[in-house]
Motif scaffolding. Structure first.
Motif, PDB file in Angstrom:
ATOM      1  N   ALA A   1       0.694  -1.086  -0.152  1.00  0.00           N
ATOM      2  CA  ALA A   1      -0.057   0.101   0.010  1.00  0.00           C
ATOM      3  C   ALA A   1       0.880   1.152   0.030  1.00  0.00           C
ATOM      4  CB  ALA A   1      -0.734  -0.262   1.261  1.00  0.00           C
ATOM      5  N   SER A   2       1.962   1.064   0.589  1.00  0.00           N
ATOM      6  CA  SER A   2       2.907   2.482   0.709  1.00  0.00           C
ATOM      7  C   SER A   2       3.640   2.471  -0.563  1.00  0.00           C
ATOM      8  CB  SER A   2       3.957   2.327   1.877  1.00  0.00           C
ATOM      9  OG  SER A   2       4.980   1.170   1.719  1.00  0.00           O
ATOM     10  N   ILE A   3       3.737   1.407  -1.257  1.00  0.00           N
ATOM     11  CA  ILE A   3       4.381   1.709  -2.569  1.00  0.00           C
ATOM     12  C   ILE A   3       3.359   2.163  -3.783  1.00  0.00           C
ATOM     13  CG2 ILE A   3       5.144   0.180  -4.636  1.00  0.00           C
ATOM     14  CD1 ILE A   3       7.337   0.875  -2.699  1.00  0.00           C
ATOM     15  N   ALA A   4       2.012   1.802  -3.689  1.00  0.00           N
ATOM     16  CA  ALA A   4       0.838   2.069  -4.506  1.00  0.00           C
ATOM     17  C   ALA A   4       0.521   3.269  -4.188  1.00  0.00           C
ATOM     18  CB  ALA A   4      -0.239   1.076  -4.105  1.00  0.00           C
TER      19      ALA A   4
ATOM     20  N   TRP B   1      -6.190  -0.711   1.159  1.00  0.00           N
ATOM     21  CA  TRP B   1      -5.183  -1.226   1.891  1.00  0.00           C
ATOM     22  C   TRP B   1      -5.518  -2.410   2.590  1.00  0.00           C
ATOM     23  CZ3 TRP B   1      -3.984   1.062   7.216  1.00  0.00           C
ATOM     24  CH2 TRP B   1      -3.042   0.308   8.166  1.00  0.00           C
ATOM     25  N   ASP B   2      -4.894  -3.620   2.447  1.00  0.00           N
ATOM     26  CA  ASP B   2      -5.137  -4.979   3.234  1.00  0.00           C
ATOM     27  C   ASP B   2      -4.290  -5.162   4.152  1.00  0.00           C
ATOM     28  OD1 ASP B   2      -5.997  -7.378   3.651  1.00  0.00           O
ATOM     29  OD2 ASP B   2      -6.330  -8.182   1.807  1.00  0.00           O
ATOM     30  N   CYS B   3      -4.499  -4.880   5.271  1.00  0.00           N
ATOM     31  CA  CYS B   3      -3.730  -4.786   6.326  1.00  0.00           C
ATOM     32  C   CYS B   3      -3.721  -6.187   7.072  1.00  0.00           C
ATOM     33  CB  CYS B   3      -3.784  -3.614   7.580  1.00  0.00           C
ATOM     34  SG  CYS B   3      -3.045  -3.553   8.949  1.00  0.00           S
ATOM     35  N   ARG B   4      -2.593  -6.924   6.943  1.00  0.00           N
ATOM     36  CA  ARG B   4      -2.712  -8.249   7.273  1.00  0.00           C
ATOM     37  C   ARG B   4      -2.264  -8.534   8.899  1.00  0.00           C
ATOM     38  NH1 ARG B   4      -5.707 -10.337   4.521  1.00  0.00           N
ATOM     39  NH2 ARG B   4      -5.040 -12.394   5.116  1.00  0.00           N
ATOM     40  N   GLY B   5      -1.832  -7.360   9.494  1.00  0.00           N
ATOM     41  CA  GLY B   5      -1.472  -7.547  10.983  1.00  0.00           C
ATOM     42  C   GLY B   5      -0.606  -6.408  11.354  1.00  0.00           C
ATOM     43  N   ASP B   6      -0.222  -6.412  12.610  1.00  0.00           N
ATOM     44  CA  ASP B   6       0.674  -5.435  12.874  1.00  0.00           C
ATOM     45  C   ASP B   6       2.214  -5.726  12.800  1.00  0.00           C
ATOM     46  OD1 ASP B   6       2.109  -3.649  14.453  1.00  0.00           O
ATOM     47  OD2 ASP B   6       1.015  -3.739  16.289  1.00  0.00           O
ATOM     48  N   ALA B   7       2.589  -5.196  11.439  1.00  0.00           N
ATOM     49  CA  ALA B   7       3.860  -5.354  10.729  1.00  0.00           C
ATOM     50  C   ALA B   7       5.047  -5.057  11.703  1.00  0.00           C
ATOM     51  CB  ALA B   7       4.006  -4.950   9.553  1.00  0.00           C
ATOM     52  N   ALA B   8       5.002  -3.870  12.373  1.00  0.00           N
ATOM     53  CA  ALA B   8       5.901  -3.556  13.087  1.00  0.00           C
ATOM     54  C   ALA B   8       6.281  -4.560  14.282  1.00  0.00           C
ATOM     55  CB  ALA B   8       5.883  -1.971  13.427  1.00  0.00           C
ATOM     56  N   ALA B   9       5.315  -4.708  15.036  1.00  0.00           N
ATOM     57  CA  ALA B   9       5.204  -5.541  16.066  1.00  0.00           C
ATOM     58  C   ALA B   9       5.839  -6.960  15.842  1.00  0.00           C
ATOM     59  CB  ALA B   9       3.835  -5.896  16.787  1.00  0.00           C
TER      60      ALA B   9
ATOM     61  N   ILE C   1       9.188   0.412   9.101  1.00  0.00           N
ATOM     62  CA  ILE C   1       7.739  -0.477   8.804  1.00  0.00           C
ATOM     63  C   ILE C   1       6.597   0.316   9.183  1.00  0.00           C
ATOM     64  CG2 ILE C   1       6.646  -2.724   9.613  1.00  0.00           C
ATOM     65  CD1 ILE C   1       9.524  -4.007   9.492  1.00  0.00           C
ATOM     66  N   ALA C   2       6.545   0.933  10.618  1.00  0.00           N
ATOM     67  CA  ALA C   2       5.544   1.370  11.130  1.00  0.00           C
ATOM     68  C   ALA C   2       5.169   2.498  10.246  1.00  0.00           C
ATOM     69  CB  ALA C   2       5.682   2.033  12.466  1.00  0.00           C
ATOM     70  N   ASP C   3       6.272   3.393   9.784  1.00  0.00           N
ATOM     71  CA  ASP C   3       5.754   4.515   8.777  1.00  0.00           C
ATOM     72  C   ASP C   3       5.098   3.909   7.448  1.00  0.00           C
ATOM     73  OD1 ASP C   3       6.969   6.240  10.478  1.00  0.00           O
ATOM     74  OD2 ASP C   3       8.918   6.247   9.473  1.00  0.00           O
ATOM     75  N   GLN C   4       5.429   2.715   7.036  1.00  0.00           N
ATOM     76  CA  GLN C   4       4.740   2.279   5.841  1.00  0.00           C
ATOM     77  C   GLN C   4       3.091   2.072   6.266  1.00  0.00           C
ATOM     78  OE1 GLN C   4       6.697  -1.602   5.163  1.00  0.00           O
ATOM     79  NE2 GLN C   4       8.490  -0.731   4.673  1.00  0.00           N
ATOM     80  N   GLY C   5       2.837   1.545   7.589  1.00  0.00           N
ATOM     81  CA  GLY C   5       1.373   1.532   7.651  1.00  0.00           C
ATOM     82  C   GLY C   5       0.840   2.960   7.749  1.00  0.00           C
ATOM     83  N   ALA C   6       1.556   3.812   8.455  1.00  0.00           N
ATOM     84  CA  ALA C   6       0.934   5.216   8.370  1.00  0.00           C
ATOM     85  C   ALA C   6       0.692   5.982   7.135  1.00  0.00           C
ATOM     86  CB  ALA C   6       2.077   6.054   9.235  1.00  0.00           C
ATOM     87  N   HIS C   7       1.372   5.500   6.093  1.00  0.00           N
ATOM     88  CA  HIS C   7       1.356   6.145   4.926  1.00  0.00           C
ATOM     89  C   HIS C   7       0.405   5.457   4.145  1.00  0.00           C
ATOM     90  CE1 HIS C   7       3.474   7.163   0.917  1.00  0.00           C
ATOM     91  NE2 HIS C   7       2.620   7.779   0.978  1.00  0.00           N
TER      92      HIS C   7
ATOM     93  N   GLN D   1      -6.569   0.087  16.247  1.00  0.00           N
ATOM     94  CA  GLN D   1      -5.025   0.562  16.342  1.00  0.00           C
ATOM     95  C   GLN D   1      -4.620   1.739  15.328  1.00  0.00           C
ATOM     96  OE1 GLN D   1      -2.087  -2.329  16.457  1.00  0.00           O
ATOM     97  NE2 GLN D   1      -0.642  -1.011  15.243  1.00  0.00           N
ATOM     98  N   TRP D   2      -5.355   1.281  14.065  1.00  0.00           N
ATOM     99  CA  TRP D   2      -5.269   2.426  13.046  1.00  0.00           C
ATOM    100  C   TRP D   2      -6.136   3.372  12.994  1.00  0.00           C
ATOM    101  CZ3 TRP D   2      -0.732   3.044  11.056  1.00  0.00           C
ATOM    102  CH2 TRP D   2       0.244   1.947  11.080  1.00  0.00           C
ATOM    103  N   ALA D   3      -7.302   3.225  13.609  1.00  0.00           N
ATOM    104  CA  ALA D   3      -8.605   4.321  13.396  1.00  0.00           C
ATOM    105  C   ALA D   3      -8.329   5.594  13.535  1.00  0.00           C
ATOM    106  CB  ALA D   3      -9.639   3.888  14.432  1.00  0.00           C
ATOM    107  N   PRO D   4      -7.602   5.959  14.369  1.00  0.00           N
ATOM    108  CA  PRO D   4      -7.072   7.569  14.702  1.00  0.00           C
ATOM    109  C   PRO D   4      -6.369   8.061  13.342  1.00  0.00           C
ATOM    110  CG  PRO D   4      -6.589   6.437  16.492  1.00  0.00           C
ATOM    111  CD  PRO D   4      -6.785   5.266  15.261  1.00  0.00           C
ATOM    112  N   ARG D   5      -5.582   7.328  12.591  1.00  0.00           N
ATOM    113  CA  ARG D   5      -4.857   7.761  11.404  1.00  0.00           C
ATOM    114  C   ARG D   5      -5.696   7.453   9.999  1.00  0.00           C
ATOM    115  NH1 ARG D   5       0.791   5.293  13.539  1.00  0.00           N
ATOM    116  NH2 ARG D   5      -0.883   3.900  14.629  1.00  0.00           N
ATOM    117  N   LEU D   6      -6.763   6.902  10.038  1.00  0.00           N
ATOM    118  CA  LEU D   6      -7.281   6.170   8.838  1.00  0.00           C
ATOM    119  C   LEU D   6      -7.908   7.101   8.024  1.00  0.00           C
ATOM    120  CD1 LEU D   6      -7.310   3.448   7.627  1.00  0.00           C
ATOM    121  CD2 LEU D   6      -9.375   3.126   8.752  1.00  0.00           C
ATOM    122  N   ALA D   7      -7.634   7.588   6.906  1.00  0.00           N
ATOM    123  CA  ALA D   7      -8.318   8.259   6.021  1.00  0.00           C
ATOM    124  C   ALA D   7      -9.359   7.659   5.268  1.00  0.00           C
ATOM    125  CB  ALA D   7      -7.364   8.909   4.937  1.00  0.00           C
TER     126      ALA D   7
END
Length: 203
Positions: free
Chosen positions: A108-111, A124-132, A155-161, A179-185
């Protein structure tokens, strides 16, 4: 799009099976673009490619399956090159797509920058907490702490992007969505699994 090549495991049982089911049921037609980021993965994926194409062609002959070479995310310039790979793929199929489904935070961060200004939505298909998951996987390794911390932050920055850029986001659990809701557009959706229950089941 995903960056896993075509290993004969999860990709075949989930990604390919899902795309085939969606096409067969006429829900949505998803082409498949897989990026193999090492020579070994590319070679092994080439062996799997005819079988993948056969499965998807049986579901709908209009589905396209593409396998391309990419660069490992940790390599210098990988982001720029992998965006170029996606941009080239889309430009050769101008007008064909209304959305790009990106499997994983990295995809998703590449696209996201490639789709900026275009009339295609990012899913964005988020498969898990990648950084953790990365931190857990490298906890008892010889990786220097400073490098481990920097990679985890990247890795966390990729999710934020991905969260800022997506129109829709798919999560495998409610806690991950929260977890992602506050930053989700985009609009969140919780889909725990799309695995075929004739393949994965309790016995």
């Amino acid at each position: 799009i995903f960056f896993e090549g075509f290993p004969p495991t999860v990709v075949r049982s989930q990604v390919v099976a899902l795309a085939a089911w969606l096409a067969r049921e006429k829900i949505v037609l998803l082409d498949v673009l897989s990026v193999a980021c090492t020579p070994e993965l590319y070679r092994s994926s080439l062996e799997q490619l005819p079988g993948v194409r056969e499965v998807l062609s049986d579901a709908n002959p209009d589905v396209e399956v593409s396998l391309v070479r990419g660069k490992r995310p940790v390599m210098p310039g990988a982001g720029m090159w992998n965006r170029h790979v996606l941009r080239r793929h889309l430009s050769r199929r101008a007008g064909r797509y209304g959305l790009v489904h990106a499997r994983t935070d990295y995809a998703a961060s590449i696209a996201a920058p490639v789709l900026r200004g275009q009339s295609m939505d990012l899913v964005w298909d988020c498969r898990g907490d990648a950084a953790a998951e990365f931190e857990l996987r490298t906890e008892n390794t010889s990786m220097p702490a400073v490098l481990r911390k920097a990679r985890s932050r990247s890795i966390a920055d990729q999710g934020a992007h991905a969260a800022r850029a997506c129109r829709h986001a798919i999560f495998v659990s409610t806690p991950l969505r929260d977890q992602w809701a506050p930053r989700l557009a985009g609009t969140p959706h919780v889909i725990p699994t799309v695995a075929d229950d004739t393949v994965f089941f309790f016995d």
